[in-house]
Write a protein that holds these residues in place. Sequence first.
Motif, short mmCIF file in Angstrom:
data_model
loop_
_atom_site.label_atom_id
_atom_site.label_comp_id
_atom_site.label_asym_id
_atom_site.label_seq_id
_atom_site.Cartn_x
_atom_site.Cartn_y
_atom_site.Cartn_z
N PHE A 124 0.84 -1.20 0.00
CA PHE A 124 0.00 0.00 0.00
C PHE A 124 0.87 1.24 0.00
CE2 PHE A 124 -3.34 2.57 2.55
CZ PHE A 124 -3.73 3.22 1.40
N GLN A 125 1.92 1.25 0.79
CA GLN A 125 2.82 2.40 0.83
C GLN A 125 3.50 2.60 -0.53
OE1 GLN A 125 5.07 3.34 4.32
NE2 GLN A 125 4.19 1.66 5.50
N ASP A 126 3.85 1.50 -1.18
CA ASP A 126 4.46 1.61 -2.51
C ASP A 126 3.46 2.18 -3.51
OD1 ASP A 126 6.77 0.54 -1.49
OD2 ASP A 126 6.38 -1.50 -2.22
N PHE A 127 2.20 1.77 -3.41
CA PHE A 127 1.17 2.28 -4.30
C PHE A 127 1.01 3.79 -4.12
CE2 PHE A 127 -3.23 3.57 -5.10
CZ PHE A 127 -3.44 3.08 -6.39
N VAL A 128 0.94 4.24 -2.89
CA VAL A 128 0.80 5.67 -2.63
C VAL A 128 2.01 6.44 -3.14
CG1 VAL A 128 0.63 7.42 -0.82
CG2 VAL A 128 -0.72 5.32 -0.65
N ALA A 129 3.20 5.89 -2.89
CA ALA A 129 4.42 6.58 -3.34
C ALA A 129 4.46 6.73 -4.86
CB ALA A 129 5.64 5.82 -2.85
N SER A 130 3.99 5.70 -5.58
CA SER A 130 4.05 5.74 -7.04
C SER A 130 2.87 6.49 -7.66
CB SER A 130 4.09 4.31 -7.60
OG SER A 130 2.92 3.58 -7.23
N HIS A 131 1.84 6.79 -6.86
CA HIS A 131 0.66 7.49 -7.38
C HIS A 131 0.42 8.82 -6.67
CE1 HIS A 131 -0.14 3.39 -8.81
NE2 HIS A 131 -0.95 3.92 -9.69
N LEU A 132 1.42 9.31 -5.96
CA LEU A 132 1.22 10.55 -5.23
C LEU A 132 1.24 11.73 -6.18
CD1 LEU A 132 0.80 11.72 -2.41
CD2 LEU A 132 3.28 11.97 -2.21
N GLY A 133 0.15 12.49 -6.18
CA GLY A 133 0.04 13.67 -7.02
C GLY A 133 0.39 14.92 -6.23
N PRO A 134 -0.34 16.01 -6.42
CA PRO A 134 -0.04 17.24 -5.68
C PRO A 134 -0.14 17.03 -4.18
CG PRO A 134 -2.18 17.37 -6.76
CD PRO A 134 -1.52 16.16 -7.29
N HIS A 135 0.82 17.55 -3.45
CA HIS A 135 0.83 17.33 -2.01
C HIS A 135 1.64 18.42 -1.33
CE1 HIS A 135 4.52 15.40 -3.50
NE2 HIS A 135 5.04 15.66 -2.31
N ASP A 136 1.39 18.56 -0.04
CA ASP A 136 2.21 19.42 0.81
C ASP A 136 2.51 18.63 2.07
OD1 ASP A 136 -0.15 19.51 2.28
OD2 ASP A 136 -0.66 21.55 1.67
N HIS A 137 2.84 19.32 3.15
CA HIS A 137 3.21 18.61 4.37
C HIS A 137 2.01 18.05 5.12
CE1 HIS A 137 2.29 22.75 5.45
NE2 HIS A 137 2.09 22.36 6.69
N ARG A 138 0.79 18.43 4.69
CA ARG A 138 -0.42 17.96 5.39
C ARG A 138 -1.23 16.95 4.59
NH1 ARG A 138 -0.53 23.59 6.57
NH2 ARG A 138 -1.78 23.90 4.69
N TYR A 139 -1.38 17.20 3.30
CA TYR A 139 -2.27 16.36 2.48
C TYR A 139 -1.61 16.02 1.16
CZ TYR A 139 -5.98 17.87 5.68
OH TYR A 139 -6.74 18.12 6.79
#
Length: 424
Positions: free
Chosen positions: A183-198
């Motif tokens: 799951f962590q790998d999925f999030v890392a490979s699909h992470l779009g716009p983000h900041d320190h909160r969201y």
Amino acid sequence: MRKIAVSKIAVSKQLPFADYALENLGPCLRLVDAEQLLPTLHQAMPGWPFVPCENQEVAPEISVWRHPDGFWQEAPALPEGMLLDTPTGTACSVIADVAGAYLHKHPELVGLHCGSVEINGQLVIFPDAHRAGKSTLTAAFAAAGYRVFGDDVLAVTHSGQGIALGIAPRLRLPLPTQLAPKFQDFVASHLGPHDHRYGYLALNEQQLASHGTQCPIGGILLFDRDETLTDPQLTALQPGEGLWQLLQQNFAEHESDQALIQRFLPMLQGVPCFLLRYREAYEAALWVGRQWVGRQRFDIARGDQQRSRNGSPRIEKPYVALCAKRQLSLDAVAQQWVASAAAHEFPLGDELFIIAKEGGTIHRLNMTGRAVWALLKHEPIAQEEISETLLTFFEGVDQQRVQQDVGYLLGQLASEGLIQPVDP
């Protein structure tokens, strides 16, 4: 704050601005010297993209200005404006206002505060309170290969069809360390716009339903994370539990509770409700997906749980789940009571939802509470007589407990005007 708003109106006539529209909503956003926000918005809501439109004579209700410390936004929900420090944080605020504007423009729809994913051609929705983990569970279903309809808002038609808005799931960052590595790998490979909160997940069309896509609601999933569990657990609940959640987790401020219950009841007649208890979200999503294919066997199990060994309905202990938190005991045990003729009744499964008067507060009675209500409707009856009647249906139940619970129930019903005393 008022001086800031006035000066901004004056400046906006000099700064470059552009207006944008959304499908089924029309012109809704003005960016004033804030074009750099547009890529973030497109990535955060890829299934419902902003489209440039002609500049409006009257500014759209949602406006964003570039600010030295980030962005300044104004909207009906932010009449005095708000300073937002990052593009992602600004997108979060704009999207919330856009979703609200869409539901306001389409009063024929009800907005549910829930996560929603498509499994086996049906929507499984999981309503819950703020920050309860529904966005994480939604993202886990996406990682498990299921199409997401939303992690926060789902529009619902009168016929029970869920409508996707096309907004990507938003995760709170940083992620909990106990999440599964896949799951962590999925999030890392699909992470779009983000900041320190969201952070928004960048999902494709197969992973995220586009705006307007419809799918029938096939089940309601309440959930509870428990780190002591080794395997997920799925427990069938009364359908009234699903109705109770929808009555609390919706955005239909323009409709009364009575109108909502009349709207939800037909939709929920054939929709099962379950409690999912799990340790880790990704593991739970994989497990639920496999179980949902064989959902029929859970429906059968639920029916079996509601019957006693001889096949007749089994009466629960006299506990009543009511809207109001207070419970009042009665001093006059011999006082006779009768149900209010003005009360409105809405049966669902073994439970009963009642309203004292038109537009009043909804009260939920379980099977035993419903049996007591039937006695009160039949003829004037006292607390002691009700207790004696209920005791004939129980074996090994403490008599004092039954009398006390019946007293609490009658006291609550009386305080809400659902029953009236009758003179001897």
